[in-house]
Design an enzyme around this catalytic site. Structure first.
Site, PDB file in Angstrom:
ATOM      1  N   GLY A 121      -3.326  -0.622  17.811  1.00  0.00           N
ATOM      2  CA  GLY A 121      -3.494  -0.965  16.396  1.00  0.00           C
ATOM      3  C   GLY A 121      -2.643  -0.036  15.547  1.00  0.00           C
ATOM      4  O   GLY A 121      -3.014   1.118  15.305  1.00  0.00           O
ATOM      5  N   LYS A 145       0.865  -1.187   0.000  1.00  0.00           N
ATOM      6  CA  LYS A 145       0.000   0.000   0.000  1.00  0.00           C
ATOM      7  C   LYS A 145       0.891   1.224   0.000  1.00  0.00           C
ATOM      8  O   LYS A 145       1.824   1.314   0.824  1.00  0.00           O
ATOM      9  CB  LYS A 145      -0.909   0.009   1.229  1.00  0.00           C
ATOM     10  CG  LYS A 145      -1.764   1.285   1.281  1.00  0.00           C
ATOM     11  CD  LYS A 145      -2.899   1.198   2.273  1.00  0.00           C
ATOM     12  CE  LYS A 145      -2.469   1.544   3.666  1.00  0.00           C
ATOM     13  NZ  LYS A 145      -3.621   1.688   4.570  1.00  0.00           N
ATOM     14  N   ASN A 170     -14.827  14.945  20.840  1.00  0.00           N
ATOM     15  CA  ASN A 170     -13.859  15.441  19.871  1.00  0.00           C
ATOM     16  C   ASN A 170     -13.334  16.773  20.397  1.00  0.00           C
ATOM     17  O   ASN A 170     -14.040  17.473  21.123  1.00  0.00           O
ATOM     18  CB  ASN A 170     -14.515  15.642  18.500  1.00  0.00           C
ATOM     19  CG  ASN A 170     -13.466  15.813  17.413  1.00  0.00           C
ATOM     20  OD1 ASN A 170     -12.673  14.913  17.156  1.00  0.00           O
ATOM     21  ND2 ASN A 170     -13.438  16.979  16.790  1.00  0.00           N
ATOM     22  N   ASP A 195       0.258   5.921  14.544  1.00  0.00           N
ATOM     23  CA  ASP A 195       0.845   5.089  13.493  1.00  0.00           C
ATOM     24  C   ASP A 195       2.126   5.698  12.941  1.00  0.00           C
ATOM     25  O   ASP A 195       2.547   5.379  11.835  1.00  0.00           O
ATOM     26  CB  ASP A 195      -0.184   4.861  12.370  1.00  0.00           C
ATOM     27  CG  ASP A 195      -0.709   6.171  11.799  1.00  0.00           C
ATOM     28  OD1 ASP A 195      -0.302   7.248  12.285  1.00  0.00           O
ATOM     29  OD2 ASP A 195      -1.511   6.126  10.854  1.00  0.00           O
ATOM     30  N   HIS A 245     -12.335  11.185   9.927  1.00  0.00           N
ATOM     31  CA  HIS A 245     -12.796  10.304   8.848  1.00  0.00           C
ATOM     32  C   HIS A 245     -12.956   8.843   9.295  1.00  0.00           C
ATOM     33  O   HIS A 245     -13.915   8.171   8.925  1.00  0.00           O
ATOM     34  CB  HIS A 245     -11.792  10.388   7.682  1.00  0.00           C
ATOM     35  CG  HIS A 245     -12.180   9.563   6.510  1.00  0.00           C
ATOM     36  ND1 HIS A 245     -13.215   9.910   5.666  1.00  0.00           N
ATOM     37  CD2 HIS A 245     -11.694   8.381   6.048  1.00  0.00           C
ATOM     38  CE1 HIS A 245     -13.336   8.978   4.738  1.00  0.00           C
ATOM     39  NE2 HIS A 245     -12.433   8.045   4.943  1.00  0.00           N
ATOM     40  N   GLN A 246     -11.992   8.350  10.085  1.00  0.00           N
ATOM     41  CA  GLN A 246     -12.033   6.932  10.456  1.00  0.00           C
ATOM     42  C   GLN A 246     -13.128   6.605  11.464  1.00  0.00           C
ATOM     43  O   GLN A 246     -13.501   5.436  11.637  1.00  0.00           O
ATOM     44  CB  GLN A 246     -10.688   6.497  11.104  1.00  0.00           C
ATOM     45  CG  GLN A 246      -9.444   6.823  10.320  1.00  0.00           C
ATOM     46  CD  GLN A 246      -9.382   6.116   8.988  1.00  0.00           C
ATOM     47  OE1 GLN A 246      -9.836   4.979   8.860  1.00  0.00           O
ATOM     48  NE2 GLN A 246      -8.841   6.786   7.988  1.00  0.00           N
ATOM     49  N   SER A 251      -5.217  12.094  15.658  1.00  0.00           N
ATOM     50  CA  SER A 251      -3.825  12.281  15.221  1.00  0.00           C
ATOM     51  C   SER A 251      -3.064  13.082  16.272  1.00  0.00           C
ATOM     52  O   SER A 251      -2.249  13.938  15.952  1.00  0.00           O
ATOM     53  CB  SER A 251      -3.780  12.945  13.848  1.00  0.00           C
ATOM     54  OG  SER A 251      -4.738  13.972  13.764  1.00  0.00           O
ATOM     55  N   MET A 306      -6.065   3.481  18.270  1.00  0.00           N
ATOM     56  CA  MET A 306      -5.926   3.252  16.830  1.00  0.00           C
ATOM     57  C   MET A 306      -5.246   4.401  16.096  1.00  0.00           C
ATOM     58  O   MET A 306      -4.924   4.274  14.915  1.00  0.00           O
ATOM     59  CB  MET A 306      -7.318   3.024  16.213  1.00  0.00           C
ATOM     60  CG  MET A 306      -8.109   1.905  16.849  1.00  0.00           C
ATOM     61  SD  MET A 306      -7.241   0.319  16.903  1.00  0.00           S
ATOM     62  CE  MET A 306      -7.049  -0.038  15.170  1.00  0.00           C
ATOM     63  N   GLY A 307      -5.029   5.518  16.767  1.00  0.00           N
ATOM     64  CA  GLY A 307      -4.537   6.699  16.036  1.00  0.00           C
ATOM     65  C   GLY A 307      -3.040   6.775  15.832  1.00  0.00           C
ATOM     66  O   GLY A 307      -2.563   7.398  14.888  1.00  0.00           O
TER      67      GLY A 307
HETATM   68  P1  NAD Z   1      -8.778  12.954  10.540  1.00  0.00           P
HETATM   69  O1  NAD Z   1      -7.767  13.954  10.172  1.00  0.00           O
HETATM   70  O2  NAD Z   1     -10.015  12.820   9.711  1.00  0.00           O
HETATM   71  O3  NAD Z   1      -9.233  13.193  12.060  1.00  0.00           O
HETATM   72  C1  NAD Z   1      -8.292  13.451  13.053  1.00  0.00           C
HETATM   73  C2  NAD Z   1      -8.954  13.399  14.399  1.00  0.00           C
HETATM   74  O4  NAD Z   1      -7.944  13.613  15.399  1.00  0.00           O
HETATM   75  C3  NAD Z   1     -10.011  14.480  14.604  1.00  0.00           C
HETATM   76  O5  NAD Z   1     -11.068  13.951  15.396  1.00  0.00           O
HETATM   77  C4  NAD Z   1      -9.252  15.541  15.399  1.00  0.00           C
HETATM   78  O6  NAD Z   1     -10.091  16.362  16.180  1.00  0.00           O
HETATM   79  C5  NAD Z   1      -8.385  14.655  16.258  1.00  0.00           C
HETATM   80  N1  NAD Z   1      -7.204  15.333  16.801  1.00  0.00           N
HETATM   81  C6  NAD Z   1      -6.150  15.823  16.106  1.00  0.00           C
HETATM   82  N2  NAD Z   1      -5.253  16.370  16.952  1.00  0.00           N
HETATM   83  C7  NAD Z   1      -5.766  16.215  18.201  1.00  0.00           C
HETATM   84  C8  NAD Z   1      -5.309  16.583  19.496  1.00  0.00           C
HETATM   85  N3  NAD Z   1      -4.158  17.222  19.672  1.00  0.00           N
HETATM   86  N4  NAD Z   1      -6.081  16.262  20.548  1.00  0.00           N
HETATM   87  C9  NAD Z   1      -7.261  15.604  20.377  1.00  0.00           C
HETATM   88  N5  NAD Z   1      -7.742  15.231  19.178  1.00  0.00           N
HETATM   89  C10 NAD Z   1      -6.993  15.542  18.109  1.00  0.00           C
HETATM   90  O7  NAD Z   1      -7.995  11.578  10.621  1.00  0.00           O
HETATM   91  P2  NAD Z   1      -8.534  10.099  10.489  1.00  0.00           P
HETATM   92  O8  NAD Z   1      -8.424   9.640   9.076  1.00  0.00           O
HETATM   93  O9  NAD Z   1      -9.822   9.950  11.202  1.00  0.00           O
HETATM   94  O10 NAD Z   1      -7.364   9.319  11.287  1.00  0.00           O
HETATM   95  C11 NAD Z   1      -7.217   9.515  12.691  1.00  0.00           C
HETATM   96  C12 NAD Z   1      -5.881   8.982  13.113  1.00  0.00           C
HETATM   97  O11 NAD Z   1      -5.840   7.579  12.865  1.00  0.00           O
HETATM   98  C13 NAD Z   1      -4.695   9.566  12.350  1.00  0.00           C
HETATM   99  O12 NAD Z   1      -3.628   9.771  13.264  1.00  0.00           O
HETATM  100  C14 NAD Z   1      -4.317   8.483  11.369  1.00  0.00           C
HETATM  101  O13 NAD Z   1      -2.971   8.535  10.987  1.00  0.00           O
HETATM  102  C15 NAD Z   1      -4.632   7.260  12.197  1.00  0.00           C
HETATM  103  N6  NAD Z   1      -4.873   6.045  11.418  1.00  0.00           N
HETATM  104  C16 NAD Z   1      -4.392   4.894  11.937  1.00  0.00           C
HETATM  105  C17 NAD Z   1      -4.587   3.724  11.250  1.00  0.00           C
HETATM  106  C18 NAD Z   1      -4.094   2.439  11.840  1.00  0.00           C
HETATM  107  O14 NAD Z   1      -4.126   1.405  11.185  1.00  0.00           O
HETATM  108  N7  NAD Z   1      -3.696   2.442  13.087  1.00  0.00           N
HETATM  109  C19 NAD Z   1      -5.265   3.720  10.023  1.00  0.00           C
HETATM  110  C20 NAD Z   1      -5.786   4.918   9.564  1.00  0.00           C
HETATM  111  C21 NAD Z   1      -5.593   6.086  10.270  1.00  0.00           C
END
Ligand code: NAD
Length: 307
Positions: free
Chosen positions: A286, A66, A158, A221, A136-137, A198, A218-219
């Protein structure tokens, strides 16, 4: 070579298919499947992180990668911040068999990992699901969790106020109430918590978390990202998808190097034990492995009748 669009994937791949594809590949990672080292670079452009995740599962024949990453300003352009594409290769010849859009697969396979952890590690009858982060996730995470436990309510936090109409409609379709709450209320009152942000530092203090809670973190990564207080990870049973990733780019990069970490695959295989007490706190880190993407991509190709 077949090209499979996001639209086609959204019609085929659902949380149930993703759940079993991911569960199977986590098991396979305990025996013969392996992920190759992750490449993840900060581009110095659009604040983007870009890289490759790849692997091979001899059992299913999934070989591929990927390519993609995280563009934090995409939301302002009406696009998902995560953008990726998946290539599948024929393990017999190395020929590229298919190029699949990767955004839906990423969301469903990430949510599936979280759900597999909840299925295996959460207490049997949790009443409240806490969701921290509404990016988004999050909607995918919510649905995957609602499928594996009969929650009575969902509490969501949030950092900035967001429209939760979609989350509420989804929860209601499962007969579950869904409301916004303070972060402290979400953490203190949930028996299962999903963090999907994130964030770069601990979201909440360790002592807000009640005994018996399962957290799917999960966030995190990427090196430097963080969602949990290391004191919380330290006092919990630690489980991850892949230990090498967890210690370098996952949540457990923030725990001491000698801390024990189990793989979810070993628990699924029965070679390690998951939750051993109702008052134990379990944390699933994760990190997201390439084989999850490849397993879901293979499932899509199978549904399309490809060998
Ligand atoms: P997104 O940009 O759509 O959303 C980000 C979220 O993080 C929002 O709810 C935002 O308010 C919150 N956020 C950002 N900074 C913050 C902080 N300092 N304090 C509190 N909340 C905060 O991103 P997404 O696509 O929903 O992805 C979310 C996270 O998951 C990202 O870090 C992404 O890299 C990670 N991710 C992990 C995997 C995995 O397999 N583990 C897969 C996809 C995405």
């Amino acid at each position: 070579m077949q090209i499979i669009t996001e639209h086609q994937i959204a019609e085929i791949l659902d949380p149930e298919i993703a759940f079993f594809a991911v569960q199977d590949v986590f098991k396979s990672m305990e025996t013969e499947a392996w992920n190759f080292p992750v490449v993840r670079e900060s581009l110095g452009f659009q604040d983007a992180l870009y890289g490759f995740k790849s692997g091979f599962d001899p059992a299913s024949g999934a070989l591929g990668l990927k390519a993609g990453g995280y563009w934090p300003h995409n939301a302002d352009k009406g696009l998902a911040n995560h953008q990726s594409s998946i290539f599948l290769f024929d393990p017999e010849t190395g020929q590229c068999k298919a190029l699949l859009a990767g955004n839906t697969i990423t969301a469903l396979r990430t949510a599936a990992a979280s759900a597999v952890s909840i299925d295996r590690l959460a207490v049997a009858n949790p009443t409240t699901l806490g969701l921290v982060g509404t990016g988004h996730q999050s909607i995918f995470q919510l649905e995957a969790a609602l499928r594996v436990r009969a929650f009575e309510q969902v509490k969501i936090w949030n950092r900035s106020s967001r429209d939760l109409t979609k989350h509420q409609a989804l929860a209601e379709s499962y007969g579950v109430a869904c409301n916004e709450a303070s972060l402290e209320e979400v953490v203190r009152e949930s028996q299962v918590i999903i963090t999907i942000t994130s964030c770069m530092e601990a979201l909440f203090p360790s002592d807000w978390v009640s005994p018996g809670t399962h957290i799917a973190a999960m966030g995190t990564d990427t090196k430097g990202k963080q969602e949990l207080d290391p004191a919380l990870s330290q006092r919990s049973k630690r489980i991850t998808d892949e230990i090498a990733q967890s210690r370098t780019i996952g949540e457990f990069q923030h725990v001491s190097a000698d801390s024990e970490i189990l793989t979810i695959g070993s628990i699924l295989q029965g070679t390690a034990t998951g939750r051993t007490r109702d008052d134990q706190i379990t944390v699933f880190d994760g990190t997201g492995v390439g084989l999850q993407d490849l397993a879901c991509a293979q499932a899509v190709m199978k549904s399309l009748g490809a060998s």
